[in-house]
Design an enzyme around this catalytic site. Structure first.
Site, PDB file in Angstrom:
ATOM      1  N   TYR A 249       1.308 -13.907   1.779  1.00 42.97           N
ATOM      2  CA  TYR A 249       2.284 -12.941   2.543  1.00 42.97           C
ATOM      3  C   TYR A 249       3.458 -12.356   1.626  1.00 42.97           C
ATOM      4  CZ  TYR A 249       4.805 -10.847   6.320  1.00 42.97           C
ATOM      5  OH  TYR A 249       5.642  -9.933   7.130  1.00 42.97           O
TER       6      TYR A 249
ATOM      7  N   SER B 290       8.853  -6.483   4.331  1.00 43.58           N
ATOM      8  CA  SER B 290       9.479  -7.600   4.884  1.00 43.58           C
ATOM      9  C   SER B 290      10.593  -8.018   4.135  1.00 43.58           C
ATOM     10  CB  SER B 290       8.212  -8.473   4.799  1.00 43.58           C
ATOM     11  OG  SER B 290       8.847  -9.839   5.198  1.00 43.58           O
TER      12      SER B 290
END
Length: 257
Positions: free
Chosen positions: A152, A139
């Site tokens: 995350y 990401s």
């Protein structure tokens, strides 16, 4: 860029980014194994649709990516693989001092630990076949951070670090390991959030997308699952044989800031 004769396993691939990647890999001629933690008729139907559309072998195997043993068993059930795409992931947003411990554990397990288990199980098969590609879907948050996303961000940074380590361990073999770092991607889940966001901010669709949802993405455009699939196919191709241990950002300029 043909992948004919190869078999690809894509985790978390019964919707969204994973499904988009699976479709592009199948379009390139590889057999594909779809995966998620459910075992519904719809899951198996997706595999049948891909098989029919692209003329490749496709099947669905249930495996819970929060459980290491099931991650490893997925590889064995598939009969090994030439291409492994670690895509499975979940998200939760909260201040770190209020972050639920169970959510932290689940995000680390699914977003990062699962990649460790699948790679560890897949590498012996790749070595036996004399060829392999590992593509980890990280990401933009694997390269930078945002508030309230501690688990995350930690997991995706971990995936990027693991990618580099695996690349070094396989550097003298015909096996590569890279990470793709998407920004905001237009998936059905994101699409479903747009109407509520429009109502919350009293804005039109395009204004919400550009000023609210894509505030940190300089292009002010979503990446698409097809673009991520195409990037994955490239990394699996012979043209990318000397690309290993790196990240490719598909983020509209987010990490250039």
């Amino acid at each position: 860029m043909t992948l004919s004769g190869k078999t690809a396993i894509i985790t978390g691939s019964n919707s969204g980014i994973g499904l988009g990647i699976a479709r592009e890999i199948a379009r390139a001629g590889a057999a594909v194994v779809l995966n998620s933690f459910t075992d519904r008729k719809e899951d198996h139907a997706l595999a049948a649709e891909i098989a029919q559309e692209f003329g490749v072998e496709a099947r669905y195997i249930k495996a819970d990516m929060s459980k290491g043993a099931e991650c490893r068993d997925l590889i064995e059930q598939a009969g090994g693989c030439d291409i492994l795409v670690n895509n499975a992931g979940i998200q939760h947003v909260a201040p770190i001092d209020e972050f639920p411990v169970d959510k932290w554990d689940a995000i680390i397990a699914i977003n990062m630990n699962s990649a460790f288990h699948t790679i560890a199980a897949a590498l012996p098969h790749m070595r036996k076949r004399g060829w392999g590609r590992v593509v980890n879907i990280a990401s933009a948050h694997g390269l930078t951070a945002s508030p309230f996303k501690a688990a995350y961000v930690a997991a995706k940074h971990g995936v990027v670090g693991m990618t580099k380590t695996v690349a070094l361990e396989t550097a003298e073999e015909p096996i590569t390991c890279n990470a793709i770092c998407p920004g905001y991607v237009l998936t059905p889940l994101v699409e479903a959030q747009i109407p509520d966001t429009m109502e919350k901010y009293n804005m039109g669709r395009e204004e919400v997308i550009k000023k609210v949802m894509l505030e940190r993405q300089p292009s002010r455009e979503f990446a698409t699952v097809e673009q991520l699939g195409g990037t994955t196919v490239f990394l699996c191709s012979d043209a990318a044989a000397q690309i290993t241990g790196t990240t490719i950002s598909v983020d509209g300029g987010w990490t250039a800031l």
